[in-house]
Design a protein around this motif. Sequence first.
Motif, short mmCIF file in Angstrom:
data_model
loop_
_atom_site.label_atom_id
_atom_site.label_comp_id
_atom_site.label_asym_id
_atom_site.label_seq_id
_atom_site.Cartn_x
_atom_site.Cartn_y
_atom_site.Cartn_z
N ILE A 1 22.06 29.67 12.90
CA ILE A 1 22.70 30.98 12.93
C ILE A 1 23.86 31.06 11.96
CG2 ILE A 1 24.17 30.41 14.91
CD1 ILE A 1 22.58 33.87 14.12
N TYR A 2 24.56 29.95 11.73
CA TYR A 2 25.66 29.95 10.76
C TYR A 2 25.13 30.26 9.35
CZ TYR A 2 28.50 27.67 14.37
OH TYR A 2 29.17 27.37 15.53
N ALA A 3 24.08 29.58 8.94
CA ALA A 3 23.50 29.78 7.62
C ALA A 3 22.91 31.18 7.49
CB ALA A 3 22.42 28.73 7.35
N GLN A 4 22.24 31.65 8.53
CA GLN A 4 21.66 32.99 8.49
C GLN A 4 22.75 34.05 8.38
OE1 GLN A 4 18.51 34.19 11.08
NE2 GLN A 4 17.42 32.25 10.89
N ARG B 1 25.77 33.74 7.13
CA ARG B 1 26.34 33.71 5.77
C ARG B 1 25.46 34.45 4.78
NH1 ARG B 1 27.92 28.69 7.53
NH2 ARG B 1 30.18 28.53 7.67
N GLN B 2 24.14 34.20 4.83
CA GLN B 2 23.23 34.87 3.90
C GLN B 2 23.23 36.38 4.12
OE1 GLN B 2 21.42 33.35 1.28
NE2 GLN B 2 21.32 35.51 0.69
N VAL B 3 23.24 36.79 5.36
CA VAL B 3 23.28 38.22 5.68
C VAL B 3 24.53 38.87 5.08
CG1 VAL B 3 23.58 39.87 7.58
CG2 VAL B 3 21.85 38.08 7.74
N LEU B 4 25.67 38.21 5.25
CA LEU B 4 26.92 38.79 4.75
C LEU B 4 27.00 38.76 3.22
CD1 LEU B 4 29.26 37.53 7.58
CD2 LEU B 4 28.67 39.91 7.07
N VAL B 5 26.44 37.75 2.59
CA VAL B 5 26.37 37.73 1.13
C VAL B 5 25.49 38.88 0.65
CG1 VAL B 5 25.47 36.44 -0.86
CG2 VAL B 5 26.93 35.29 0.82
N ASN B 6 24.36 39.09 1.29
CA ASN B 6 23.48 40.21 0.93
C ASN B 6 24.22 41.54 1.08
OD1 ASN B 6 21.35 38.44 0.48
ND2 ASN B 6 20.37 38.85 2.44
N LEU B 7 24.90 41.70 2.20
CA LEU B 7 25.65 42.92 2.46
C LEU B 7 26.71 43.13 1.39
CD1 LEU B 7 25.74 45.17 4.59
CD2 LEU B 7 27.46 43.81 5.80
N GLN B 8 27.42 42.07 1.04
CA GLN B 8 28.44 42.13 0.00
C GLN B 8 27.83 42.58 -1.33
OE1 GLN B 8 30.18 38.28 -0.70
NE2 GLN B 8 32.02 39.17 -1.60
N ASN B 9 26.68 42.05 -1.69
CA ASN B 9 26.04 42.41 -2.96
C ASN B 9 25.54 43.85 -2.98
OD1 ASN B 9 26.59 39.89 -4.04
ND2 ASN B 9 24.61 39.04 -3.46
N VAL B 10 25.02 44.32 -1.87
CA VAL B 10 24.58 45.72 -1.79
C VAL B 10 25.79 46.65 -1.92
CG1 VAL B 10 23.56 47.49 -0.28
CG2 VAL B 10 22.47 45.24 -0.50
N ALA C 1 19.39 38.22 18.09
CA ALA C 1 18.23 37.87 18.90
C ALA C 1 18.66 37.11 20.15
CB ALA C 1 17.25 37.03 18.08
N ASP C 2 19.84 36.48 20.10
CA ASP C 2 20.34 35.70 21.23
C ASP C 2 21.86 35.86 21.32
OD1 ASP C 2 21.11 33.78 23.10
OD2 ASP C 2 19.87 32.20 22.22
N MET C 3 22.34 36.49 22.38
CA MET C 3 23.76 36.73 22.53
C MET C 3 24.56 35.43 22.67
SD MET C 3 25.51 39.33 22.06
CE MET C 3 25.36 41.00 22.57
N ASP C 4 23.89 34.32 22.92
CA ASP C 4 24.57 33.02 22.93
C ASP C 4 25.08 32.64 21.54
OD1 ASP C 4 24.22 32.69 25.66
OD2 ASP C 4 22.43 31.42 25.43
N ASP C 5 24.63 33.33 20.49
CA ASP C 5 25.08 33.08 19.12
C ASP C 5 26.34 33.85 18.77
OD1 ASP C 5 23.00 31.31 18.54
OD2 ASP C 5 21.68 32.92 17.84
N PHE C 6 26.87 34.60 19.70
CA PHE C 6 28.02 35.48 19.45
C PHE C 6 29.21 34.73 18.86
CE2 PHE C 6 31.71 38.05 20.78
CZ PHE C 6 31.33 39.30 20.32
N VAL C 7 29.57 33.59 19.42
CA VAL C 7 30.73 32.82 18.95
C VAL C 7 30.48 32.29 17.53
CG1 VAL C 7 32.15 30.76 19.34
CG2 VAL C 7 31.54 32.25 21.26
N ALA C 8 29.30 31.78 17.28
CA ALA C 8 28.98 31.27 15.95
C ALA C 8 29.04 32.39 14.91
CB ALA C 8 27.59 30.63 15.95
N VAL C 9 28.51 33.55 15.24
CA VAL C 9 28.53 34.69 14.33
C VAL C 9 29.98 35.10 14.05
CG1 VAL C 9 27.95 37.14 14.09
CG2 VAL C 9 26.24 35.51 14.91
N ASN C 10 30.81 35.14 15.08
CA ASN C 10 32.22 35.49 14.89
C ASN C 10 32.91 34.51 13.95
OD1 ASN C 10 32.46 37.86 16.33
ND2 ASN C 10 32.98 36.82 18.24
N THR C 11 32.57 33.24 14.03
CA THR C 11 33.17 32.23 13.17
C THR C 11 32.88 32.53 11.70
OG1 THR C 11 33.02 30.56 14.90
CG2 THR C 11 33.22 29.76 12.64
N VAL C 12 31.63 32.81 11.38
CA VAL C 12 31.26 33.12 10.00
C VAL C 12 31.78 34.49 9.59
CG1 VAL C 12 29.33 33.41 8.38
CG2 VAL C 12 29.23 31.64 10.16
#
Length: 130
Positions: A45-48, A50-59, A78-89
């Motif tokens: 989820i960390y890598a995903q 990061r890629q999502v935010l790089v894509n968003l930045q480029n758009v 897809a899994d709310m258990d990833d909430f903390v990891a997503v917040n970190t990135v």
Amino acid sequence: MQSITTNNAPAAIGPYSQAVKVGNMVYTSGQIALQPDGTLIEGDIYAQTRQVLVNLQNVLEAADSSLGQVVKTTIFLADMDDFVAVNTVYAEFFVGTYPARSTVAVKTLPKNVQIEIDAVAVANTGDYSY
């Protein structure tokens, strides 16, 4: 209304634009963890995220905007258990005064990715850096 397209983010995988600019507002489509060549990145989820935010930045940059001008994001997990990891990135890309945000859990995302993010931003109206 102007359709925004960049080769620095994955092409739309359906009948929609990467973003649309109306006046000084930019509305992005959801970005997932695809590289600009359309291949899905490998990783957690960390890598995903990061890629999502790089894509968003480029758009956003293609629309004469930036992450510093984002006023609202929506995160689909897809899994709310990833909430903390997503917040970190997320905190690596957005600092200071954060944009408004909604985060929702969904059953399935395109290509079975773990995260999708879209944004609303201001373009060409001065410095809104965080």
